[in-house]
Design a protein around this motif. Structure first.
Motif, PDB file in Angstrom:
ATOM      1  N   SER A   1       0.835  -1.203   0.000  1.00  0.00           N
ATOM      2  CA  SER A   1       0.000   0.000   0.000  1.00  0.00           C
ATOM      3  C   SER A   1       0.871   1.255   0.000  1.00  0.00           C
ATOM      4  O   SER A   1       2.048   1.227   0.399  1.00  0.00           O
ATOM      5  CB  SER A   1      -0.904   0.005   1.233  1.00  0.00           C
ATOM      6  N   ASP A   2       0.300   2.353  -0.450  1.00  0.00           N
ATOM      7  CA  ASP A   2       1.044   3.616  -0.487  1.00  0.00           C
ATOM      8  C   ASP A   2       1.576   3.983   0.897  1.00  0.00           C
ATOM      9  O   ASP A   2       2.729   4.414   1.046  1.00  0.00           O
ATOM     10  CB  ASP A   2       0.148   4.745  -1.005  1.00  0.00           C
ATOM     11  N   SER A   3       0.734   3.819   1.920  1.00  0.00           N
ATOM     12  CA  SER A   3       1.143   4.224   3.271  1.00  0.00           C
ATOM     13  C   SER A   3       2.309   3.384   3.777  1.00  0.00           C
ATOM     14  O   SER A   3       3.258   3.908   4.372  1.00  0.00           O
ATOM     15  CB  SER A   3      -0.046   4.105   4.232  1.00  0.00           C
TER      16      SER A   3
ATOM     17  N   THR B   1       5.658   4.183   1.641  1.00  0.00           N
ATOM     18  CA  THR B   1       6.275   5.471   1.984  1.00  0.00           C
ATOM     19  C   THR B   1       6.821   5.480   3.415  1.00  0.00           C
ATOM     20  O   THR B   1       7.716   6.261   3.732  1.00  0.00           O
ATOM     21  CB  THR B   1       5.254   6.611   1.825  1.00  0.00           C
TER      22      THR B   1
ATOM     23  N   LEU C   1       7.893   4.237  -4.139  1.00  0.00           N
ATOM     24  CA  LEU C   1       6.628   4.205  -4.870  1.00  0.00           C
ATOM     25  C   LEU C   1       6.848   3.979  -6.358  1.00  0.00           C
ATOM     26  O   LEU C   1       6.056   3.303  -7.026  1.00  0.00           O
ATOM     27  CB  LEU C   1       5.869   5.518  -4.650  1.00  0.00           C
TER      28      LEU C   1
ATOM     29  N   ARG D   1       7.430   0.317  -6.870  1.00  0.00           N
ATOM     30  CA  ARG D   1       6.194  -0.411  -6.578  1.00  0.00           C
ATOM     31  C   ARG D   1       5.231  -0.364  -7.758  1.00  0.00           C
ATOM     32  O   ARG D   1       4.516  -1.328  -8.045  1.00  0.00           O
ATOM     33  CB  ARG D   1       5.544   0.171  -5.326  1.00  0.00           C
ATOM     34  N   GLN D   2       5.208   0.749  -8.495  1.00  0.00           N
ATOM     35  CA  GLN D   2       4.303   0.893  -9.627  1.00  0.00           C
ATOM     36  C   GLN D   2       4.568  -0.137 -10.722  1.00  0.00           C
ATOM     37  O   GLN D   2       3.708  -0.390 -11.565  1.00  0.00           O
ATOM     38  CB  GLN D   2       4.422   2.296 -10.228  1.00  0.00           C
TER      39      GLN D   2
ATOM     40  N   ARG E   1      -5.381  -0.483  -6.088  1.00  0.00           N
ATOM     41  CA  ARG E   1      -4.471   0.662  -5.952  1.00  0.00           C
ATOM     42  C   ARG E   1      -4.526   1.567  -7.177  1.00  0.00           C
ATOM     43  O   ARG E   1      -4.167   2.747  -7.103  1.00  0.00           O
ATOM     44  CB  ARG E   1      -3.038   0.163  -5.720  1.00  0.00           C
TER      45      ARG E   1
END
Length: 713
Positions: free
Chosen positions: A276-278, A281, A289, A292-293, A326
């Motif tokens: 997850s983004d949270s 980061t 990030l 991750r993309q 996401r």
């Protein structure tokens, strides 16, 4: 023995026999990985043991051998019996049999690192043979009781019908346990209970017969309750397919838990990852990030950033669904065959994707869903659904085989919108598997896919990713419009090194993805050698002690099992390869046998020539008529008409068997010959690796012709 007691004995021994057989198949395929890929080996050991027992029905029955042999198998598998081979510690019965997999012409997951030297292969064969013989011994006395009860019963058709009905009860007893995720200890406790019930209705019982039951119970409780080596799992689930263990997954250097590890049958299978983004980061030392993309769960949406409707085949514990969410996908249809894996994902996945209302979970076989749905998708994503088990103990096809055939990939293409894309993630353990999937996708779509190589890491379990669009320009346009994606494709796509040689394509008739060429793999040849020795040895003992085999019933057994093997494989294409469908298919076959018994009881068939004629015509029809003809129908017409068509020979084969069985004087020997023939038919099933599944129908027809010739003589 009075008729009521005889009926009860026949009912109990048949239930116990079938239930024990299925418990051994299920448990051994979990604890000794070689049996997960050849679990029909346990089935054939049971056929040989029961058949041999039926032949010796008139000899003294030592029922205590059943719990004693089962306790021995528990000790063989669960006790710490390890040895070192070239510096590698291998358990004598869990790991050493995997030495048979040390060839390059086939693949099993987490195969041994040992080289395929002759002495190591022989050691693996000895270990498998020891398990095989112990399984055979465990059912031998049950075969004696069955043969004696059949031979002494005054009503042959009623007796055999009771045996078949009890087999249905045994099938659904284990199915009910699987539905509630019952653990092996419960299975063995039920075996002990059935054994004691059978013992109480026997006219002759010894002290050893009574002592053996609590011994098995103590051994089962003692060994199955002992935790394995290493950290114990926080959750263990025995799903209808396999054993699932959940462990926390931490980054060791930072002490950060980044999700959970899911083991299948004691080996690593998938991670439940927090991407997850949270979370990403929060730990810049582990993640970015940008990287991750481009994870294997996010990359489909770099190629299709405007995706709104997505189909995930092999959704697992939720990584692919989390990746879709996401990127703002509005609807995710997540297909997963194992309800246990889904339940674990729903409870443990850090991003909770299965709680999101945009995710619609379908517990079904991926191929079955493709045949049933008429939805169109922006993205069809095939997850890492590589199987660690066979779809049934009655054939050599794995659960995932029919997902990676040419026909299946065409259905995936048809489920795409005009501008949709297909992504296929796969852990290709051999270069020729990688090449085969590449060739199949190019053939189906008419243009080459993009190929990416992923390494195992914090962003996923790695593997090969194929990306192809329904439109030839769709994928290339996405790459041209995104410089970062273009750089990523250039960097990771260049590492493939695809070979240019032609690889045999997988089809619904030849679905053997993990086999290099159309040949019997060396691993199966080794096992066939074991079976050949055992069948020859059992046949020699039978002929020397009891006289010649009844060849008529021998050929009937071989023909019936071959027919059943190919029937289950084809029915899987119509209805799916789920555990429940397999139980229904086997039940349907047994019900048809009961209907054949009822037909013979009412109409007293005397001349079997017309039955043989119709049977052979129906087999030829199955060989000639393509199964795809039924796929044009909706589900229920396809299920009813397709299975009726496939099972038509079962009914006529049942008429032939029960008519012949009713007339024979030595029913114990006839039944024993039938089961020994079934074991040979099971060995012959491996010929499908060479000639395909459909050709087994012709081999079954040949055996029926031989049975007819022997009957006339």
């Amino acid at each position: 023995m009075d008729i009521r007691r005889l009926n009860l004995s026949l009912l109990l021994v048949s239930i116990l026999m079938l239930f024990t057989e299925m418990v051994l198949i299920r448990w051994l395929s979990t604890e000794s990985r070689i049996f997960a890929y050849v679990n029909n080996l346990v089935l054939l050991a049971c056929f040989l043991g029961i058949g041999m027992g039926a032949y010796f029905a008139k000899r003294t029955v030592r029922l205590w051998l059943t719990p004693a042999a089962l306790a021995t198998i528990l000790v063989m598998i669960q006790a710490p019996l390890s040895l070192k081979i070239d510096g590698e510690s291998l358990h004598l019965f869990r790991d050493v049999p995997v030495l048979l997999s040390a060839f390059t012409d086939s693949v099993i997951w987490y195969e041994t690192t040992q080289k395929a030297m002759m002495w190591k292969t022989l050691l693996g064969m000895v270990s498998v043979l020891a398990i095989f013989v112990t399984v055979l011994i465990s059912v031998f006395p049950l075969g004696q009781v069955l043969g004696r009860d059949l031979d002494s019963h005054p009503r042959t058709i009623a007796a055999y019908s009771l045996n078949v009905f009890a087999s249905i009860v045994g099938v659904w007893a284990l199915a009910a346990i699987s539905f509630f995720y019952g653990p092996p200890l419960f299975w063995f406790v039920l075996v002990v209970g059935l054994y004691l019930a059978l013992l109480l209705v026997q006219a002759e019982r010894s002290r050893l017969d009574y002592i053996a039951a609590p011994v098995l119970l103590v051994v089962a409780v003692g060994l199955l309750m002992i935790p394995g080596a290493g950290e114990p799992p926080i959750r263990t689930v025995w799903s209808p397919y396999q054993k699932l263990d959940v462990h926390p997954m931490e980054h060791r250097s930072l002490g950060v838990q980044r999700g959970y590890l899911l083991n299948v049958n004691e080996v690593g299978y998938m991670g439940l990852l927090d991407l997850s983004d949270s979370f990403v980061t929060r730990y810049p030392a582990l993640f970015t990030l940008e990287d991750r993309q481009y994870s294997q769960y996010d990359i489909p949406y770099q190629f299709k950033p405007d995706a709104r409707e997505v189909l995930i085949l092999g959704a697992g514990a939720g990584n692919d669904a989390a990746g879709a969410l996401r990127h703002g996908v509005e609807r995710v249809d997540a297909v997963e065959i194992d309800p246990g894996i889904y339940a674990i994902g729903r409870e443990f996945h850090p991003e909770r994707p299965y709680d999101n209302p945009r995710v619609h979970v379908i517990i079904d076989d991926a191929r079955a869903y493709l045949d049933q749905t008429d939805r169109s998708y922006d993205v069809v994503s095939v997850g890492l659904l590589d199987a660690h088990t066979l779809s049934s103990s009655y054939n050599n096809t794995r659960i995932d085989h029919y997902v990676y055939t040419e026909e299946s990939l065409r259905r995936m293409r048809d489920r795409l919108k005009p501008d949709g894309i297909l992504t296929v993630a796969f852990e290709a353990r051999r270069p020729w598997i990688r090449q085969r999937l590449y060739d199949l996708l190019e053939r189906v779509f008419g243009h080459a896919p993009e190929v990416l190589a992923y390494r195992h890491g914090q962003y996923g379990f790695g593997g090969t990713m194929y990306v192809v669009g329904r439109d030839a320009d769709e994928v290339q346009s996405a790459i041209a419009a995104n410089p970062q994606l273009k750089q990523f494709v250039t960097l990771f796509g260049s590492r493939m090194g695809l070979q240019g040689d032609s690889i045999k394509p997988t089809t619904d008739d030849w679905p053997y993805l993990y086999l290099h060429t159309a040949r019997i793999p060396n691993m199966h040849l080794s096992i066939m050698a074991i079976l050949g020795v055992m069948v020859a040895g059992v046949g020699r003992i039978v002929v020397r002690r009891t006289g010649a085999l009844d060849w008529h019933f021998f050929f009937l057994g071989a023909a019936f099992l071959l027919m059943e093997f190919q029937n289950i494989s084809k029915a899987s294409l119509l209805l799916g390869s789920t555990w429940l469908v397999n139980s229904v298919i086997i039940t349907g076959i047994l019900v048809l046998v009961l209907l054949a018994n009822l037909f013979v009881h009412r109409y007293r068939v005397e001349n079997l020539r017309w039955v043989y004629a119709v049977l052979l015509v129906s087999l030829v029809a199955i060989w000639l008529v393509p199964l795809s003809l039924f796929n044009t129908l909706s589900f229920w017409p396809r299920a009813i008409l397709g299975t009726a068509f496939l099972n038509l020979p079962v009914f006529f084969g049942g008429i032939i068997f029960i008519t012949s069985f009713r007339k024979t004087a030595a029913k114990d020997q006839a039944f024993g010959s039938n089961l020994l023939g079934a074991a040979v038919g099971g060995v012959m099933e491996s010929l499908s690796f060479v000639v395909g599944i459909n050709a087994l129908v012709l081999l079954a027809a040949l055996f029926y012709v031989l049975a007819m010739v022997k009957a006339r003589r």
